[in-house]
Design an enzyme around this catalytic site. Structure first.
Site, short mmCIF file in Angstrom:
data_model
loop_
_atom_site.label_atom_id
_atom_site.label_comp_id
_atom_site.label_asym_id
_atom_site.label_seq_id
_atom_site.Cartn_x
_atom_site.Cartn_y
_atom_site.Cartn_z
N ARG A 138 14.64 6.04 10.91
CA ARG A 138 13.59 5.13 11.37
C ARG A 138 13.91 3.69 10.99
NH1 ARG A 138 7.91 6.42 9.36
NH2 ARG A 138 7.72 4.38 10.35
N ARG B 277 -3.09 4.81 4.97
CA ARG B 277 -2.79 3.76 5.96
C ARG B 277 -3.99 3.45 6.86
NH1 ARG B 277 2.92 3.67 6.05
NH2 ARG B 277 2.75 1.48 6.64
N PRO B 278 -5.14 3.15 6.29
CA PRO B 278 -6.32 2.82 7.11
C PRO B 278 -6.11 1.53 7.88
CG PRO B 278 -6.74 2.28 4.83
CD PRO B 278 -5.41 2.98 4.85
N ILE B 279 -6.95 1.28 8.88
CA ILE B 279 -6.84 0.01 9.64
C ILE B 279 -8.17 -0.74 9.61
CG2 ILE B 279 -4.95 0.82 11.14
CD1 ILE B 279 -7.07 1.21 13.35
N ASP B 280 -8.93 -0.52 8.53
CA ASP B 280 -10.24 -1.20 8.43
C ASP B 280 -10.11 -2.72 8.43
OD1 ASP B 280 -8.99 -0.54 5.91
OD2 ASP B 280 -10.71 -1.49 4.96
N LEU B 281 -9.07 -3.23 7.77
CA LEU B 281 -8.90 -4.70 7.74
C LEU B 281 -8.52 -5.22 9.13
CD1 LEU B 281 -6.99 -5.23 4.36
CD2 LEU B 281 -9.45 -5.37 4.81
N LYS C 59 13.94 -4.49 10.36
CA LYS C 59 13.00 -3.59 11.04
C LYS C 59 11.59 -4.18 11.02
CE LYS C 59 11.04 0.02 8.75
NZ LYS C 59 9.56 0.10 8.83
N ASN C 60 11.17 -4.67 9.85
CA ASN C 60 9.78 -5.10 9.70
C ASN C 60 9.51 -6.48 10.26
OD1 ASN C 60 9.22 -2.63 8.65
ND2 ASN C 60 9.08 -3.29 6.53
N ARG D 230 4.48 2.74 12.66
CA ARG D 230 3.40 1.89 12.15
C ARG D 230 3.34 0.58 12.93
NH1 ARG D 230 -0.79 3.48 9.88
NH2 ARG D 230 -1.17 1.38 9.12
N CYS E 266 0.34 8.66 6.32
CA CYS E 266 1.66 9.28 6.11
C CYS E 266 1.72 9.65 4.63
CB CYS E 266 2.77 8.32 6.51
SG CYS E 266 2.79 6.83 5.51
C1 EPZ Z 1 3.99 -3.14 6.18
O1 EPZ Z 1 3.13 -2.02 6.29
C2 EPZ Z 1 5.40 -2.57 6.27
N1 EPZ Z 1 5.59 -1.89 7.55
C3 EPZ Z 1 5.63 -1.57 5.13
O2 EPZ Z 1 6.98 -1.13 5.20
C4 EPZ Z 1 5.42 -2.31 3.80
O3 EPZ Z 1 5.56 -1.39 2.74
C5 EPZ Z 1 4.02 -2.92 3.77
O4 EPZ Z 1 3.84 -3.80 4.91
C6 EPZ Z 1 3.78 -3.74 2.51
O5 EPZ Z 1 4.73 -4.76 2.43
C7 EPZ Z 1 5.90 -2.64 8.63
O6 EPZ Z 1 6.00 -3.84 8.57
C8 EPZ Z 1 6.10 -1.88 9.92
P1 EPZ Z 1 -0.18 -3.40 4.51
P2 EPZ Z 1 1.53 -2.27 6.50
O7 EPZ Z 1 -1.16 -3.55 5.61
O8 EPZ Z 1 1.33 -3.45 7.38
C9 EPZ Z 1 -3.87 -1.07 2.64
C10 EPZ Z 1 8.71 0.45 5.23
O9 EPZ Z 1 9.14 1.27 4.41
N2 EPZ Z 1 -4.58 -1.39 3.88
O10 EPZ Z 1 0.29 -4.62 3.78
O11 EPZ Z 1 0.91 -0.99 6.89
C11 EPZ Z 1 -2.78 -0.03 2.89
O12 EPZ Z 1 -3.32 1.26 2.90
C12 EPZ Z 1 7.23 0.27 5.44
O13 EPZ Z 1 9.44 -0.31 5.93
C13 EPZ Z 1 -5.93 -1.09 3.99
O14 EPZ Z 1 -6.53 -0.58 3.07
O15 EPZ Z 1 1.12 -2.64 5.00
C14 EPZ Z 1 -1.84 -0.26 1.74
O16 EPZ Z 1 -2.31 0.43 0.60
C15 EPZ Z 1 6.41 1.21 4.56
N3 EPZ Z 1 -6.57 -1.37 5.16
C16 EPZ Z 1 -1.93 -1.76 1.51
O17 EPZ Z 1 -3.15 -2.20 2.15
C17 EPZ Z 1 -5.92 -1.95 6.22
O18 EPZ Z 1 -6.58 -2.20 7.26
C18 EPZ Z 1 -0.76 -2.54 2.12
O19 EPZ Z 1 -0.78 -2.32 3.49
C19 EPZ Z 1 -4.55 -2.24 6.09
C20 EPZ Z 1 -3.89 -1.96 4.92
#
Ligand code: EPZ
Length: 417
Positions: free
Chosen positions: A396, A121-125, A22-23, A92, A116
């Protein structure tokens, strides 16, 4: 309303054919937008996250079909559109359309994807990445708007965010000049995205490391690509066999990177070995506890296996501790396991599990994808019937989970209330 009924107590034995990742599928589908023509993605999981993304793309003139796990996307009629809250919030993976559309059309707009139960799940980065690529970023009430021609830059990520790394790649592969992404995520899904893009003519180096280099190219051509299997789904089915004291063979795992997933299962006593496309697990008579385990970005213990591991440790012999370092509130499985008789306490970001012999089947509710899968695992080991509602979360990410589990002996079915 539908729910999953599970009657526990059967040792699961047999063979599972692993679904596509999926990912990996979600970023690869977003990357298809960058390719002009018909893109074919094989071994694509038929799950609601993918169907939702296909629907979102249809609003942007991209016609797609998914049949027998072959996804075909025709992007010749693609055009930039604003993705509203109904589409942006559903999966996502949707946030990756920002990088893909600004990469191809030099403009993109989307409602905030929203949080969620596992976190805000912010998108600041993601936004910082777009700004580093010299793009005009506007954050309005209705959403995020990105405009301009991405120009090569040196991006330094303070945290190896998977999504922010993916958006940086998608926005820069057809940009101008050279982009370096330092502190990039190293997940296998990032490597898969880069492999797909290179099949389509992109110029990328360093995938799998924390330093990616991308030389922008004028366009990407249509291509055909076969996804690898889903490492988290594989770990989930290994756990299903473990929690019931069974043994399982998982097929189609030849390209699946299980780093971080197998180690805790072996610590709990599983005998696991791999040979070509097969992954074999023989469960121990009694599951051993894990004194301390913390989730971490790849190659650490993946957060997406945390809930399932808590379920396993609930029936292990002794005390365990798991700390969640990636998401701030990924503890939704705990109250539901307590209803089944588990002995668990939480403090800060750590989950303390006092393993015990028997869980009792009862009515429980999934609050997210992986906690839902974890509740199925617990129900397989519990005495009596469990009814798991919220199974739309499970759909999902897991293709035909009931059918798959029945195939290895589980008493498990989807029911309507
Ligand atoms: C991906 O989510 C995966 N989803 C998640 O899988 C997975 O848990 C996660 O990576 C970590 O491996 C998909 O690939 C669709 P991150 P993503 O950006 O990209 C914080 C599942 O169950 N953050 O690595 O959203 C964020 O809040 C799902 O299949 C910011 O602060 O993960 C989190 O605490 C769940 N600002 C941490 O970083 C940002 O702009 C990791 O997030 C982005 C992220």
């Amino acid at each position: 309303m539908s729910y999953i009924s599970v009657v526990g107590g059967t040792g699961l034995k047999g063979e599972v054919c692993l679904q596509g990742s999926k990912n990996a599928a979600l970023p690869v589908v977003a990357a298809a937008v960058l390719c002009n023509g018909t893109v074919t993605i094989k071994n694509c999981p038929d799950i609601s996250d993918i169907r939702d993304l296909m629907q979102a793309l249809s609003y942007a003139g991209i016609v797609s079909t998914l049949c027998d796990n072959v996804l075909e996307l025709d992007t010749t009629g693609a055009k930039p559109v604003f993705f509203g809250p109904d589409l942006a919030g559903k999966t996502r993976g949707g946030v990756l359309l920002l990088g893909a559309f600004v990469g191809r059309f030099k403009e993109a707009g989307m409602a905030y994807p929203g949080g969620c139960v596992i976190g805000a799940r912010p998108i600041d980065l993601h936004c910082k990445v777009f700004q580093r690529l010299h793009l005009d970023l506007r954050e309005e009430e209705e959403g995020v708007f990105v405009k301009g021609t991405p120009k090569g830059a040196r991006i330094v990520l303070p945290f190896p965010s998977v999504g922010a790394t993916e958006n940086a790649i998608l926005a820069s592969v057809c940009g101008r000049g050279r982009t370096e992404i330092m502190g990039a995520a190293r997940e296998p899904e990032i490597t898969e995205l880069c492999l797909f893009l290179k099949h389509a003519g992109a110029r990328i180096w360093g995938e799998g490391t924390s330093c990616l280099v991308i030389e922008g190219v004028p366009y990407l051509h249509a291509t055909e690509y076969t996804l690898s299997g889903d490492r988290i789904v594989a770990g989930t089915y290994l756990a299903a066999s473990m929690i019931t004291g069974g043994e399982v063979v998982i097929r189609k795992t030849e390209r699946v990177c299980m780093k971080g997933v197998l180690e805790p299962l072996r610590t709990m006593g599983a005998m696991i070995y791999r040979e070509k496309e097969l992954m074999y697990l023989h469960a121990p008579k009694v599951l051993q506890p894990i004194r301390f385990l913390e989730t971490a970005p790849f190659p650490g213990f993946p957060t997406d296996m945390q809930s399932q591991t808590v379920a396993l440790l609930s029936v292990a012999k002794g005390n365990s501790c798991i700390c969640e370092t990636v998401f701030e509130s990924r503890f939704g499985v705990v109250p539901e396991l307590l209803k089944m008789g588990a002995d668990i306490t939480c403090k800060d970001r750590c989950i303390f599990v006092h393993g015990k012999k028997g869980l009792c089947g009862t009515n429980v509710t999934a609050s997210d994808l992986r906690s839902g899968a974890a509740l199925v695992l617990a129900a397989l080991a519990a005495e009596g019937e469990s009814k798991i509602s919220g199974c739309e979360y499970i759909a999902r990410g897991y293709e035909n989970i009931c059918e798959t589990l029945r195939g290895i002996g589980a008493k498990c079915s989807m029911r309507e209330e």
